[in-house]
Write an enzyme that holds these catalytic residues in place. Structure first.
Site, short mmCIF file in Angstrom:
data_model
loop_
_atom_site.label_atom_id
_atom_site.label_comp_id
_atom_site.label_asym_id
_atom_site.label_seq_id
_atom_site.Cartn_x
_atom_site.Cartn_y
_atom_site.Cartn_z
N ASP A 80 -7.19 -1.23 8.55
CA ASP A 80 -8.46 -0.86 9.14
C ASP A 80 -9.54 -0.96 8.07
OD1 ASP A 80 -7.27 -0.41 11.55
OD2 ASP A 80 -7.70 1.73 11.65
N HIS A 229 -5.21 1.83 5.42
CA HIS A 229 -6.67 1.77 5.31
C HIS A 229 -7.05 1.12 4.00
CE1 HIS A 229 -6.39 4.61 8.64
NE2 HIS A 229 -7.65 4.31 8.91
#
Length: 265
Positions: A80, A229
């Protein structure tokens, strides 16, 4: 005459009941309740589960992704990218050196702020996925607003990379309802969730390379969709070791485009 009139009234009422029943069914067909994605983590090689979360049937019904083929030692690596924290170039360096495909779910902020990284992701063969323009809670906005959020990312990304196709979406914050999933599907997207993750997004709580490595390796299982992430320093430093050890254990890293079999429990 009375008998004919009575019969006609009965037929009319039955027709109204059918229409009302169909209307009620249509209303019930899409679940508007919001959910925050969560799952029972894999431990000791056991498969993770969303069977107790209350939303498994919605993700399955809307064709979302939780697990790949759990009979094969395949892994799907996803990131992400809400914003850039200086570590995506390192991540891309590792992926290139080790020839591993990944999917990067980008927001409007990332697209606007990091055109060079966007172009690099595309040129090095990675999937660019949609993480919405402004990272809203999709369960609180209309289908038209969802479509606008997705279209803005797709258009801006295509202008930078030349890739017009964007077919995977990840609901911001992991919050969704069936309306949101259905809206994304109608826009041509597959919603991608995950079956391996840990709390890596807080840049103020980075606990070291070894910690990141252990958190991921302890959860590995066949068909895993891994969420990392890109803002995490720990992830960037641990990624090479994670890839090497997973391969030693017989796993193969695949692109989301290769995920042909979906499992939900």
């Amino acid at each position: 005459m009375k008998r004919i009139l009575t019969l006609w009234l009965c037929i009319a009422m039955m027709g109204m009941s059918t229409v009302m029943g169909e209307s009620a069914s249509a209303t019930q067909a899409v679940d508007g309740q919001p959910y925050h994605f969560g799952f029972k983590k894999s431990k000791g090689g056991e498969l993770p589960s969303i069977a107790q979360e209350g939303f498994m049937h919605l993700i399955e019904r809307q064709g979302g992704i939780f697990l790949g083929d759990t009979t094969k030692k395949e892994l799907f690596l996803t990131f992400d990218n809400g914003y850039e924290n200086g570590y995506t170039p390192k991540v891309l360096d590792v992926l290139k050196a080790k020839k591993v495909p990944a999917a990067f779910f980008v927001t409007g902020h990332f697209v606007k702020d990091q055109p060079d990284l966007m172009r690099r992701m595309a040129s090095e063969g990675h999937i660019i996925g949609n993480h919405s323009w402004s990272h809203p809670d999709m369960s609180t906005i209309s289908s038209a607003e969802i479509r606008s959020e997705l279209d803005r990312v797709r258009t801006a990304s295509a202008e930078l990379t030349g890739q017009k196709e964007m077919k995977y979406v990840r609901p911001p914050r992991g919050i969704f309802n069936e309306k949101a999933l259905a809206s994304c599907r109608e826009a041509g997207y597959t919603s991608v969730f995950w079956s391996v993750a840990y709390k890596d997004w807080d840049t103020n709580i980075q606990q070291g390379t070894d910690y990141a490595y252990r958190q991921v390796m302890q959860q590995l299982h066949p068909g895993a969709v891994i969420l990392l992430h890109s803002v995490s320093k720990d992830n960037a430093e641990a990624l090479g070791s994670i890839i090497d050890e997973a391969r030693k254990q017989g796993y193969e890293f695949k692109s989301l485009d290769d995920l042909k079999v979906k499992h939900y429990h």
